[in-house]
Motif scaffolding. Structure first.
Motif, PDB file in Angstrom:
ATOM      1  N   LEU A 132      -3.015   5.240  13.359  1.00 55.15           N
ATOM      2  CA  LEU A 132      -4.454   5.711  12.754  1.00 55.15           C
ATOM      3  C   LEU A 132      -4.317   4.524  11.044  1.00 55.15           C
ATOM      4  O   LEU A 132      -4.989   3.732  10.694  1.00 55.15           O
ATOM      5  CB  LEU A 132      -4.515   7.225  11.532  1.00 55.15           C
ATOM      6  N   GLN A 133      -3.257   4.341  10.952  1.00 53.85           N
ATOM      7  CA  GLN A 133      -2.645   3.910   9.727  1.00 53.85           C
ATOM      8  C   GLN A 133      -1.871   2.192   9.657  1.00 53.85           C
ATOM      9  O   GLN A 133      -2.644   1.449   9.002  1.00 53.85           O
ATOM     10  CB  GLN A 133      -2.370   4.583   8.598  1.00 53.85           C
ATOM     11  N   GLY A 134      -1.836   1.879  11.070  1.00 56.96           N
ATOM     12  CA  GLY A 134      -1.305   0.188  11.197  1.00 56.96           C
ATOM     13  C   GLY A 134      -0.239   0.648  10.161  1.00 56.96           C
ATOM     14  O   GLY A 134       0.616   0.929   9.713  1.00 56.96           O
ATOM     15  N   HIS A 135      -0.332  -1.227   9.810  1.00 63.87           N
ATOM     16  CA  HIS A 135       0.970  -1.342   8.977  1.00 63.87           C
ATOM     17  C   HIS A 135       0.916  -1.405   7.725  1.00 63.87           C
ATOM     18  O   HIS A 135       0.536  -2.255   6.893  1.00 63.87           O
ATOM     19  CB  HIS A 135       1.415  -2.735   9.851  1.00 63.87           C
ATOM     20  N   ARG A 136       0.215  -0.430   6.792  1.00 62.02           N
ATOM     21  CA  ARG A 136      -0.503   0.266   5.896  1.00 62.02           C
ATOM     22  C   ARG A 136       0.809   0.168   5.090  1.00 62.02           C
ATOM     23  O   ARG A 136       0.437  -0.348   4.115  1.00 62.02           O
ATOM     24  CB  ARG A 136      -0.917   1.729   5.807  1.00 62.02           C
ATOM     25  N   SER A 137       1.517   0.389   5.110  1.00 60.36           N
ATOM     26  CA  SER A 137       2.544   0.414   3.680  1.00 60.36           C
ATOM     27  C   SER A 137       3.305  -1.414   3.683  1.00 60.36           C
ATOM     28  O   SER A 137       3.452  -1.033   2.840  1.00 60.36           O
ATOM     29  CB  SER A 137       4.278   1.370   4.644  1.00 60.36           C
ATOM     30  N   LYS A 138       3.228  -2.311   4.293  1.00 60.65           N
ATOM     31  CA  LYS A 138       3.534  -3.314   4.257  1.00 60.65           C
ATOM     32  C   LYS A 138       2.118  -3.908   3.012  1.00 60.65           C
ATOM     33  O   LYS A 138       3.052  -5.045   2.152  1.00 60.65           O
ATOM     34  CB  LYS A 138       3.482  -4.609   5.582  1.00 60.65           C
ATOM     35  N   ARG A 139       0.785  -3.528   2.989  1.00 60.47           N
ATOM     36  CA  ARG A 139       0.345  -3.539   2.119  1.00 60.47           C
ATOM     37  C   ARG A 139       0.363  -2.798   0.827  1.00 60.47           C
ATOM     38  O   ARG A 139       0.396  -3.906  -0.050  1.00 60.47           O
ATOM     39  CB  ARG A 139      -1.095  -3.502   3.058  1.00 60.47           C
ATOM     40  N   ILE A 140       1.099  -2.037   1.309  1.00 56.48           N
ATOM     41  CA  ILE A 140       1.288  -1.335  -0.251  1.00 56.48           C
ATOM     42  C   ILE A 140       2.148  -2.294  -0.738  1.00 56.48           C
ATOM     43  O   ILE A 140       2.567  -2.001  -2.061  1.00 56.48           O
ATOM     44  CB  ILE A 140       1.429   0.041  -0.040  1.00 56.48           C
TER      45      ILE A 140
END
Ligand code: NAD
Length: 442
Positions: A416-424
């Motif tokens: 659902l969120q893909g590689h979201r934490s990298k963007r964080i």
């Protein structure tokens, strides 16, 4: 300037204070293929990571702060977050040098990536490391609480790219202190809606790993077998109980804390249990002629010096990063005919215990219990059998097979969120979190 990587953590804190650095980061920049430090003065740390092929594995981000009031050196190590937020416990431990501190965080974070991926959790890998002996005296209960509150504040500032948990040197009460400052923690007390101490489930999982190893070797069940347990702490002690339930014939354990001997003898009066009190770093237990050796104390215990003395046919325990040199010690064990169960394959239950904390409680929880059963293909038992069969077929070590599978799974993106934490992580760095320069300017 002296080499900051060789400084003691305490001296390094002084170095940071003199330069008014209260927070810093080391972030992997994909475009430049470089580790980027938040402050030019910290370039030697970036260089240490950049030039290292053993412990550094393009970790997405390392974030460190000096506790604002206590002055404790507190870090969050984020390895890979393709599968979701980095998750793993926070350790409060003693380090001789800044390099030791960084290497421990890097290694442990990567281990969490592998463990979480093999367990099938939609979590990436990360680890928290705080250096004991830096800042205010943690033996004062009020100071200790403040140290963990500050750690919670660090989590909040990182916007959820890392979710912390309990680990060596920390307790469920410490997690409650963290929770008072952030939502990005697990293992909080049951009285606050959490899953509590993860160690008992971890011990249950290790037992399943032992059973898979015995089955693979055609050696039957645990009944009547002998087991040597190094470390009788949060995991080692309940492990004695679970082995006892399985009818294990003899247990010999070791610990550095004299109090644990009495406690265990009182808890298991009928069991053939011998407890040896040893010095820190002592691995003499490994020579004990038993069926299974179970390391449940510290990491890096299986190496050039200890492997030649191991008398057991199977090594299976919870301690993280048991191989001193992961590139060669698995082969060394194989050459001696010892079946080594990779730690990140069998010690997942602590983090599995944390994983569903946000989704509400069910007792017993089928999503949790399936990891310990025989029905689910990805249970500890079944995945261990699969890894061992593939190792036998290919001639590779179980460690190598489990590593390749874990690496492959760790690259899958959260559905659902893909590689979201990298963007964080990039957002935190660009926001000026570390003061001074932002990622764009460095
Ligand atoms: P713990 O600190 O409660 O227990 C470790 C025990 O080992 C302590 O009692 C300590 O005195 C003892 N010890 C240290 N050096 C020793 C030595 N040389 N010989 C014998 N005993 C020694 O930690 P724990 O929570 O039980 O975890 C044990 C290991 O398992 C750690 O490596 C941890 O990272 C790993 N692990 C724990 C969990 C968990 O759920 N607690 C999950 C995964 C992995």
């Amino acid at each position: 300037m002296s080499d900051i990587t060789r400084m003691t953590p305490e001296a390094f804190c002084g170095f940071l204070r003199e330069r008014n650095i209260t927070r810093f980061y080391l972030i992997w920049n994909d475009e430049r293929q470089q580790v980027v430090p938040s402050h030019p003065e910290l370039q030697p740390l970036a260089a240490l990571l950049q030039e290292d092929a053993r412990d550094f594995d393009r970790h997405e981000g390392v974030f460190v702060q000096l506790g604002p009031e206590t002055g404790t050196l507190q870090g969050a190590f984020v390895h890979r977050t393709c599968r979701g937020q980095a998750a793993g416990g926070v350790r409060f431990w003693t380090y001789d040098t800044v390099e030791d501190y960084l290497r421990d965080g890097l290694r442990l974070a990567r281990g969490m990536t592998l463990k979480n991926a093999l367990a099938g959790l939609w979590w990436g890998g990360g680890k928290g490391v705080m250096a004991r002996g830096t800042g205010a005296d943690a033996s004062d209960p009020g100071v200790r609480r403040r140290i963990y509150e500050e750690y919670g504040e660090l989590m909040t500032g990182l916007n959820g790219c890392y979710v912390t948990a309990e680990d060596v040197g920390t307790s469920v009460e410490d997690m409650a202190a963290i929770f008072s400052r952030t939502r990005f923690t697990t293992c909080i007390p049951a009285s606050l809606g959490g899953s509590g101490n993860p160690s008992v489930p971890t011990a249950r999982g290790v037992v399943r790993g032992m059973e898979a190893a015995l089955a693979h070797l055609g050696l039957g069940s645990l009944a009547g077998k002998s087991v040597a347990i190094q470390g009788l702490g949060h995991v080692g002690e309940p492990l004695v109980g679970f082995l006892c339930e399985r009818g294990v014939g003899r247990i010999v354990g070791s610990d550095i804390e004299p109090a644990c001997a009495e406690r265990l003898r009182a808890a298991y009066p009928g069991l053939d249990l011998e407890v040896r009190i040893v010095e820190r770093g002592d691995c003499s237990l490994f020579a004990e002629p038993v069926d299974i050796l179970s390391p449940n104390a510290t990491g890096a215990v299986l190496g050039e010096k200890t492997i030649p003395h191991i008398a057991a046919k199977i090594v299976c325990g919870a301690a993280n990063n048991q191989l001193e040199d992961p590139e060669s010690d698995d082969r060394r064990l194989q050459e001696r005919g010892i079946l080594y169960m990779p730690d990140f394959l069998v010690n997942r239950m602590g983090i599995v215990n944390c994983a569903d904390e946000q989704s509400g409680r069910i007792e017993p929880d089928p999503v949790f219990e399936r990891h310990l059963g025989d029905d689910w293909e990805n249970s500890i038992y079944n995945l261990s059998l699969q890894v061992l069969a593939e190792a036998e077929r290919s001639g590779a070590t179980p460690h190598r097979i489990a590593l390749e599978l874990a690496e492959e799974r760790s690259m899958e993106h959260h559905p659902l969120q893909g590689h979201r934490s990298k963007r964080i992580i990039q957002g935190v760095a660009r926001s000026g979190w570390a003061g001074g320069a932002s990622l764009d300017e460095v």
